[in-house]
Motif scaffolding. Structure first.
Motif: not given
Lengths: 515, 502
Positions: B23, B57-58, B60-61, B64-65, B214-215, B218-219, B222
């Motif tokens: 994260n 989640y933000l 982590e996003t 991850e990105l 979370k998805r 992330k979307k 993205q």
């Protein structure tokens, strides 16, 4: 933490001791000093590995949950349910055992002393690296670039246009605004010119949004500006207070009009009080420049951009409706600017990642310190940035004091008075805040001035600034102060000024005769 | 939580657990209470608060990105105000409700940044309604994460725009109802707008919904990496403290009470339809070329106009001449005034022009004050002019009495027939020329102001005729086909005066 879970010291604090039969490679680990016992993980676990806490943690006063991983299948749903960054994570069972957090937690005997193992290390953080949100000390400003400008014919343009072009020359490529008479022409010109320079013109939903877009762009270190007029400027004050608090640069051109309320769209110097003393809530000040001609609208706009970055503080250009609409001759400077990126900017790149634009200072001591820092900055501005102009003052008995268009009118009055053999002169503050008291003090010490006449298109707002400045400078003995005031959209005329000064002159002469 | 595949580019060596960070949280939260003691590693949120999860989640996003370096997060006002203490990205803290405006400011400053505005319901759906709706409608690429917990948290449990009907809060002690209307359904509202490319409402009360939440976040991010458009994720978040519930009960409350009012799901998704094509990357490289800037500001006119005047027209005034042009909107008074000013500046004098209009957009009064000074215009108004040009009777009767002795009054005799009532000093030259009639004869009524200029030149000799014509030609550079007509109109005005003075 000593082994309060009673399960032996070889495991993470709070993690149940028994290693699951399946000897999972990955399983949750629990740092109970950071667990608030919210039980979201309990809801998430399908194997009932987690139960409500039974013991209050002596360091946090909270009751962390209990784990028994006998049935754990390593699904990690408990971890995704945990709202805390460092309370629950997934780890390699072997390495986590090695880290022996229970032992480490016992070092938290005195948390206030900072004797704490950084939990991030269990979460894959590089704890050596300073990623705590502190501006990188190695980062330097990307400097502005000064670019020579070819010679060109003088422009014949109105004041708002001159200011807009000044902004372009100063490197501004971000304009935000909301239409309001009599400032709109400036925005309209920006709407026309910015696209040709791949710059941003954006008409915001309101003045409130405008100032906050400036907060964003200024916070990213880019020069930006707006044109507005009195009612719109009122709406921007909240944002200006935030910009001052968070040290965000930005240039506001307030083409002042008649007030209060909707007032009218004719010229008034209605916001001198606001720009000098009322920039939103809190301990706020900003440099205020008062141009008097279209040429100065350009020159002072360029200067405003320089000053706003020099001090990381908004700069206000206070014009009047007359000046905004007035067309005149404007000569362009010999150079223009391509702005760099200041080191403090939240630009959105690697270099500037550690930066923060923020006006919050939560603890009282911090906020007091910040305000004292602002005071120091304001003092520097007062010491270094006072600007004024004089016209026929060297032998003047009567000193007119005026700014903006009334200053130009006063110039006409000085000329007319001199034709009547009255030794009048004009002192013109160019910075309204700070009031150019140093120059005025020198002028008054010359001893020839017997009378001051403040000429303004407001009910005494400039005179208040003058009196405050005299008082603060300890100038208690000064010539009496009279005034010529018009408001509501009417500017003082040459005739009015001449008439007033003539009657004052008569009074002075009479008193001298009587002495 | 599979993270071994995430080879982060920003975190350096792995921690002692042997894994890369999953994260983008700071390793220590120094910005909140100076990160003293255990506070340095935990959030300020109450147990079970939904903000913590949404922000996790933000974070982590962002990791991850791999966009830590390029992300700017806007912290709002409300419980989530201290987002900047936690997220290891560029941070900017906005005034209450203004986060979308601040976000746009950052996005325009650096279109290559991924900008996310994180807001609560008081911030976004009450005080900041204008900002969020406008930002959504224009559709500039930013992500908005909106935590809806149906209550004001930071100020202590007051009614929010999203508070449920009948829900008791400190400012709806008898339950929301009566005059307070219904809860605001922001995701649905935002989805009706044209700008957004992706709008979804998610929740946090069970594992399935958390995975969707979370998805969705992330979307949304993205889409920022791809610079595609405006994305909005509403997260139904628990506020156990102000709902006065245990966290697990609060989760249940959301499921049972909020869900019927705030149904979950994708409200709009056109992110795959090629819509929201990025239009702002050009702003990443604005033009700073000096030649380009010059051509933009002077419209390509960079030639010095020749000078024709031999001396300042001192026969009108010693060093400072005042002129007034007065008529109705559309008479061309301002253009005529403008030409006088341009011509004066071409001749090396100083000059100013101030227009004043009635409040009407069309057809109201239109006056212009012009000053021409040998050195510097001091008083720019022309309340007592040397020269008045009046295009209609009201203007003539209003301003002629203020004209200085030895002055000139030139008026349109095609619309003013009787000047008998005008009591002017005999030293004032009163000259009637039928501007409108002559212009009509020339085939274009719009050139009546140029006829007036010709009359002014012949009557006053303010500047030589060539000075006027040069200013006219410069002014018409972009419309060369009109030059001939305008020159004709000018000479017609000159001739009319010559005839009348004969």
């Amino acid at each position: 933490m000593p082994d309060s879970n009673g399960k032996g010291g070889k495991n993470l604090s709070g993690v149940a001791a028994s290693i699951p039969a399946k000897n999972l490679k990955r399983r949750p680990f629990h740092l109970k000093e950071y667990c608030k016992g919210c039980a979201r993980c309990i809801e998430a676990c399908s194997k009932s590995c987690i139960s409500m806490g039974t013991e209050i943690n002596s360091f946090t006063g909270l009751m962390p949950v209990n784990f028994d991983l006998s049935n754990c299948i390593g699904c990690a749903l408990c971890v995704t349910a945990c709202p805390e960054p460092y309370a629950l994570g997934m780890g390699n069972s072997e390495t986590i055992e090695d880290t022996h957090y229970a032992g480490a937690a016992s070092a938290v005997s005195d948390p206030s002393a900072g004797n704490i193992i950084i939990p991030g290390k269990y979460f894959g953080k590089d704890v050596e690296r300073d990623d705590t949100g502190v501006m990188n000390a190695d980062v330097e400003d990307i400097p502005d670039e000064i670019i020579p400008l070819p010679e060109s014919v003088p422009l014949v343009i109105k004041g708002t246009y001159a200011s807009a072009i000044g902004a372009l020359l100063a490197g501004c490529r971000h304009f935000y605004g909301y239409p309001i008479t009599p400032s709109t022409e400036g925005a309209e010109l920006m709407a026309k010119l910015m696209p040709k320079l791949d710059g941003v013109f954006f008409q915001a939903v309101s003045e409130v949004a405008t100032v906050n877009m400036m907060y964003g762009t200024g916070g990213a270190g880019m020069p930006c500006m707006t044109f507005t007029s009195s009612p719109g400027f009122s709406l921007m004050l909240e944002g200006i207070s935030y910009m001052i608090g968070a040290e965000v640069p930005g240039v506001f051109v307030n083409v002042m009009r008649g007030g209060p309320g909707l007032g009218n769209i004719a010229p008034e110097q209605s916001d001198i009080k606001l720009v000098c003393r009322g920039l939103g809530h809190g301990h706020t000040h900003a440099l205020v420049l008062a141009p008097a001609t279209p040429q100065e609208m350009l020159d002072l706009t360029i200067k405003a951009f320089e000053l706003t970055f020099k001090y990381r503080n908004p700069v206000i250009i206070a014009g009047d409706g007359y000046l905004g609409q007035m067309t005149g001759k404007v000569t362009l400077p010999k150079s223009m600017k391509r702005p760099g990126v200041p080191k403090w900017a939240v630009y959105g790149d690697k270099t500037h990642r550690g930066n923060l634009i923020c006006s919050i200072f939560l603890t009282e001591k911090d906020l007091e310190e910040h305000n004292l820092y602002l005071s120091k900055k304001y003092q520097q501005i007062c010491d270094n940035e006072q600007l004024s102009d004089v016209f026929k003052c060297s032998d003047a008995n009567i000193l007119l004091i005026a700014c903006n268009t009334p200053a130009q009118t006063s110039k006409g009055a000085v000329t007319a008075l001199r034709e009547k053999n009255i030794k009048a002169g004009l002192f013109r503050p160019i910075t309204l805040w700070p009031f150019p008291i140093m120059a005025l003090k020198k002028l008054l010490s010359g001893g020839t001035i017997q009378q001051i006449v403040v000429v303004e298109a407001s009910e005494g707002q400039l005179e208040d600034e003058l009196r405050l400045a005299l008082n603060k400078a300890g100038i208690n003995k000064h010539p009496t102060i009279a005034h010529v005031r018009r408001c509501g959209g009417i500017l003082p005329s040459v005739e009015e000024i001449v008439q007033r000064v003539c009657s004052l002159q008569t009074e002075i002469e009479n008193s001298e005769v009587g002495r | 939580m599979s993270n071994n595949s995430n080879d982060t580019n920003t975190n350096g060596s792995a921690g002692s657990s042997g894994e890369k960070s999953t994260n983008a949280f700071y390793k220590q939260f120094l910005r909140y209470a100076h990160g003293v003691g255990l506070k340095g590693y935990s959030t300020h949120y109450c147990p079970g608060c939904g903000h913590g999860l949404a922000q996790k989640y933000l974070a982590e996003t962002v990791e991850e990105l791999r966009i830590k370096d390029n992300t700017v997060a806007i912290s709002p006002v409300g419980c989530s105000v201290f987002l900047y203490s936690y997220m290891d990205v560029g941070n900017s803290q906005a005034p209450h409700g203004r986060a979308p405006a601040v976000a746009l400011g950052h996005k325009f400053a650096n279109p290559n940044a991924s900008v996310v505005s994180y807001q609560g319901d008081g911030d976004l759906a009450s005080i900041g309604l204008a900002e969020i709706v406008f930002a959504a409608q224009v559709g500039i690429p930013i992500a908005v994460v909106f935590a809806n917990n149906a209550i004001y948290g930071m100020t202590g449990g007051q009614m929010a725009p999203t508070t449920l009907t009948g829900q008791k809060t400190t400012t709806s002690p008898y339950g929301r109802g009566d005059i307070f209307g219904q809860p605001f359904k922001m995701a649905e509202l935002i989805a009706t707008l044209d700008g957004p490319i992706y709008v979804e409402r998610v929740a946090l009360f069970n594992a399935k919904e958390r995975a969707k939440a979370k998805r969705a976040i992330k979307k949304a991010m993205q889409l920022q990496v791809e610079n595609k458009g405006f994305a909005f994720v509403e997260v139904l978040a628990e506020c156990p403290t102000h709902l006065k519930m245990e966290p697990l009960s609060a989760m249940k409350w959301i499921q049972e009470e909020m869900l019927p009012i705030f149904p979950l799901g994708v409200k709009k998704d056109v992110s795959g339809e090629g819509k929201g094509i990025n239009v702002i990357t050009k702003f990443a490289h604005p033009n700073f070329g000096p030649e380009k800037l010059l051509s933009v500001v002077n419209g390509g006119q960079n030639e010095f106009t020749p000078r024709y005047a031999e001396s300042f027209p001192t026969h009108i005034a010693k060093e400072n001449i005042a002129l007034k042009f007065a008529g109705a909107g559309g008479d061309g008074a301002q253009t005529a005034a403008m030409l006088i000013t341009s011509a004066a500046i071409n001749e090396g004098y100083d000059s100013t022009h101030i227009p004043s209009y009635g409040p009407e957009s069309r057809g109201g009064t239109s006056y212009a004050d012009v000053r021409v000074a040998i050195e510097e215009v001091s008083s720019p108004s022309a309340s007592t002019p040397h020269i008045l040009v009046a295009f209609n009777a009201p203007s003539l009767f209003k301003f002629a009495p203020s004209v200085l002795s030895q002055g000139y009054v030139i008026y349109d005799s095609s619309v003013v027939s009787d000047v008998g009532l005008l009591k002017l000093s005999s030293s004032i030259k009163l000259i009637g020329v039928p501007f409108a009639e002559m212009a009509a004869k020339l085939g274009n009524p719009l050139v009546k102001n140029v006829v007036a200029l010709g009359a002014l030149q012949a009557a006053t000799k303010l500047y030589p005729a060539e000075t006027f014509l040069a200013a006219l030609r410069t002014n018409l550079k972009s419309k060369p086909n009109l030059i001939e007509l305008n020159e004709k109109a000018f000479w017609a005005g000159v001739d009319a005066v010559k005839i009348s003075l004969r």
